[in-house]
Design a protein around this motif. Structure first.
Motif, PDB file in Angstrom:
ATOM      1  N   PRO A 105       0.798  -1.238   0.000  1.00  0.00           N
ATOM      2  CA  PRO A 105       0.000   0.000   0.000  1.00  0.00           C
ATOM      3  C   PRO A 105       0.824   1.278   0.000  1.00  0.00           C
ATOM      4  O   PRO A 105       0.448   2.259  -0.646  1.00  0.00           O
ATOM      5  N   GLU A 106       1.944   1.293   0.735  1.00  0.00           N
ATOM      6  CA  GLU A 106       2.723   2.539   0.786  1.00  0.00           C
ATOM      7  C   GLU A 106       3.311   2.892  -0.580  1.00  0.00           C
ATOM      8  O   GLU A 106       3.443   4.064  -0.931  1.00  0.00           O
ATOM      9  N   GLY A 109       0.302   4.038  -2.744  1.00  0.00           N
ATOM     10  CA  GLY A 109      -0.120   5.376  -2.335  1.00  0.00           C
ATOM     11  C   GLY A 109       0.715   6.461  -2.997  1.00  0.00           C
ATOM     12  O   GLY A 109       0.180   7.470  -3.480  1.00  0.00           O
ATOM     13  N   LYS A 110       2.021   6.254  -3.033  1.00  0.00           N
ATOM     14  CA  LYS A 110       2.895   7.235  -3.681  1.00  0.00           C
ATOM     15  C   LYS A 110       2.618   7.310  -5.184  1.00  0.00           C
ATOM     16  O   LYS A 110       2.636   8.390  -5.786  1.00  0.00           O
TER      17      LYS A 110
END
Length: 288
Positions: free
Chosen positions: A196-197, A200-201
């Motif tokens: 997810p991180e 997200g970016k």
């Protein structure tokens, strides 16, 4: 100066507000080169595709003019009115001598006294053609006014090509921002297996495209187009002053009154004062 300050204020408030709200500038900076390449490149290509070579050549000088302001200043309007005053007086006192001045304006002692006015071919042409027509008995004030209005309208249409082209590009930029965002989403979907991180970016970088399209359109390009349109509108008023004075002359008003009609036609912030103009006209009468 005010234009540069406006751009600086817009950029600093938008990005400063984002940073103060806790936004990460690094996300925007990372995506900025690629998004600008997509949006800016597509906008430049569309601009080249949709405009003629003459408009493309005029674009950069026009952008400089938007920041410099009107070409004609208050002193230029005063000089123009003084020039028209002398020509109208000569037309009524010695029409034969007037022909020498309107047939060869570049060699005319009256025209050469006002170098900035004589440097504008269109202004000189309007003055000479109208006075020449009057000497040939084409002197119906209403017909001449209609003729001059049409001629000035053609000049205005030509002068507004670049502002309209810039406004069209501003209208297209939000859609091009969406194109960049969609490409970013496509890239993100190709990496859907990432944590997810990372996703997200990538999604944040994709949304930078939408942001840039809207920001460039309404924060920069559209205001510049509007500013250029306003500046050129002020410059075009120079020709309206010429029309007003010459038409008033054909109505056989007193020469001083003709000049006053022209003075009041000038834009308010560029209009010479009544006292300053009267002083200049007295100097001309005294030197005659």
């Amino acid at each position: 100066m005010f234009g540069a300050f406006g751009i600086l204020l817009t950029v600093s408030m938008v990005f400063g507000g984002y940073a103060l709200a806790g936004g990460k500038i690094s996300v925007i900076l990372h995506a900025l080169p690629f998004e600008m390449m997509i949006i800016g490149g597509a906008a430049a290509g569309s601009y080249i595709l949709s405009n003629s070579g003459s408009i493309l050549k005029q674009t950069f000088p026009s952008l400089l003019q938007a920041f410099k302001g009107p070409v004609w200043k208050a002193q230029d309007h005063e000089d123009l009115l003084c020039l028209l005053f002398q020509l109208l007086r000569l037309a009524r006192s010695n029409p034969v001598e007037l022909e020498e001045h309107i047939e060869n304006p570049q060699d005319s002692s009256i025209f050469r006294a006002y170098p900035r006015v004589i440097a504008d071919h269109e202004a000189v042409s309007i003055i000479a053609d109208t006075l020449r027509s009057a000497s040939l008995n084409y002197d119906d004030p209403y017909q001449v006014e209609d003729m001059l209005s049409k001629r000035i309208a053609l000049i205005k249409e030509e002068q507004m090509h670049v502002p309209h082209a810039l406004q069209s590009m501003a209208d297209a930029l939000p859609a091009l921002g969406i194109v960049a965002a969609v490409l970013g989403v496509i890239k993100t979907m190709g990496s859907i297996d990432q944590p997810p991180e990372v996703l997200g970016k990538m999604i944040g970088a994709a949304l930078v495209g939408t942001f840039l399209g809207v920001f460039l359109a309404y924060g920069l390009v559209a205001p510049i187009a509007k500013r250029l349109e306003t500046v050129r509108g002020c410059d075009l008023a120079f020709y309206d002053v010429i029309k007003s004075v010459l038409v008033a002359g054909l109505h056989q008003h007193a020469t001083n009154l003709c000049v006053e009609v022209g003075r009041q036609t000038a834009p308010e912030d560029l209009r010479p004062s009544f006292v300053a103009l009267e002083t200049a006209l007295r100097e001309i009468k005294r030197a005659a």
